[in-house]
Design a protein around this motif. Structure first.
Motif, PDB file in Angstrom:
ATOM      1  N   ARG A  10      -0.790   6.395  -7.005  1.00 52.65           N
ATOM      2  CA  ARG A  10      -1.354   6.413  -5.767  1.00 52.65           C
ATOM      3  C   ARG A  10      -0.864   5.008  -4.955  1.00 52.65           C
ATOM      4  N   PRO A  11      -0.309   3.896  -5.659  1.00 52.37           N
ATOM      5  CA  PRO A  11       0.312   2.862  -4.962  1.00 52.37           C
ATOM      6  C   PRO A  11       1.675   3.312  -4.244  1.00 52.37           C
ATOM      7  N   GLU A  12       2.275   4.389  -5.235  1.00 53.93           N
ATOM      8  CA  GLU A  12       3.652   4.652  -4.703  1.00 53.93           C
ATOM      9  C   GLU A  12       3.562   5.803  -3.535  1.00 53.93           C
ATOM     10  N   MET A  13       2.483   6.497  -3.587  1.00 57.05           N
ATOM     11  CA  MET A  13       2.355   7.259  -2.403  1.00 57.05           C
ATOM     12  C   MET A  13       1.965   6.491  -1.004  1.00 57.05           C
ATOM     13  N   MET A  14       1.069   5.398  -1.447  1.00 52.31           N
ATOM     14  CA  MET A  14       0.634   4.680  -0.252  1.00 52.31           C
ATOM     15  C   MET A  14       1.875   3.956   0.321  1.00 52.31           C
ATOM     16  N   HIS A  15       2.579   3.393  -0.473  1.00 50.49           N
ATOM     17  CA  HIS A  15       3.809   2.819   0.026  1.00 50.49           C
ATOM     18  C   HIS A  15       4.887   3.789   0.677  1.00 50.49           C
ATOM     19  N   TRP A  16       4.791   4.937   0.630  1.00 49.02           N
ATOM     20  CA  TRP A  16       5.523   6.050   1.160  1.00 49.02           C
ATOM     21  C   TRP A  16       5.048   6.162   2.438  1.00 49.02           C
ATOM     22  N   ALA A  17       3.522   6.566   2.477  1.00 52.22           N
ATOM     23  CA  ALA A  17       2.847   6.794   3.713  1.00 52.22           C
ATOM     24  C   ALA A  17       2.846   5.458   4.655  1.00 52.22           C
ATOM     25  N   ASN A  18       2.814   4.123   4.329  1.00 53.86           N
ATOM     26  CA  ASN A  18       3.126   3.122   5.152  1.00 53.86           C
ATOM     27  C   ASN A  18       4.365   3.154   5.883  1.00 53.86           C
ATOM     28  N   GLU A  19       5.469   3.567   5.076  1.00 57.16           N
ATOM     29  CA  GLU A  19       6.784   3.652   5.920  1.00 57.16           C
ATOM     30  C   GLU A  19       6.866   4.821   6.585  1.00 57.16           C
ATOM     31  N   ARG A  20       6.255   6.027   6.026  1.00 61.43           N
ATOM     32  CA  ARG A  20       6.350   7.079   7.026  1.00 61.43           C
ATOM     33  C   ARG A  20       5.670   7.146   8.324  1.00 61.43           C
TER      34      ARG A  20
END
Length: 79
Positions: free
Chosen positions: A46-56
């Motif tokens: 989930r942290p990896e996905m949230m990092h992507w979401a914050n960049e996107r």
């Protein structure tokens, strides 16, 4: 076999949506747009996905439409 849990992050219409499926320990994100077609990404945490979401989804891109930004990020946090 159990069905994968699918989370709807947003859906503007049948051609513009983003979903996340929880497939065991893997999170599979599918983004469909009328401009780019379908893109799929897999995340192992989930942290990896949230990092992507914050960049996107950058907050500064939603000036004047903060409610949409907050709704998208809240939906990601529920995954």
């Amino acid at each position: 076999m159990a069905a994968f849990k699918k989370h709807l992050i947003y859906k503007k219409d049948n051609w513009n949506m983003l979903t996340v499926e929880v497939q065991g320990k893997t999170l599979v994100l599918r983004e469909i747009s009328d401009q780019w077609g379908e893109e799929a990404r897999s995340f192992i945490s989930r942290p990896e996905m949230m990092h992507w979401a914050n960049e996107r989804f950058k907050r500064e891109n939603y000036v004047g439409n903060e409610e949409e930004y907050e709704a998208i990020m809240a939906a990601f946090k529920l995954v």
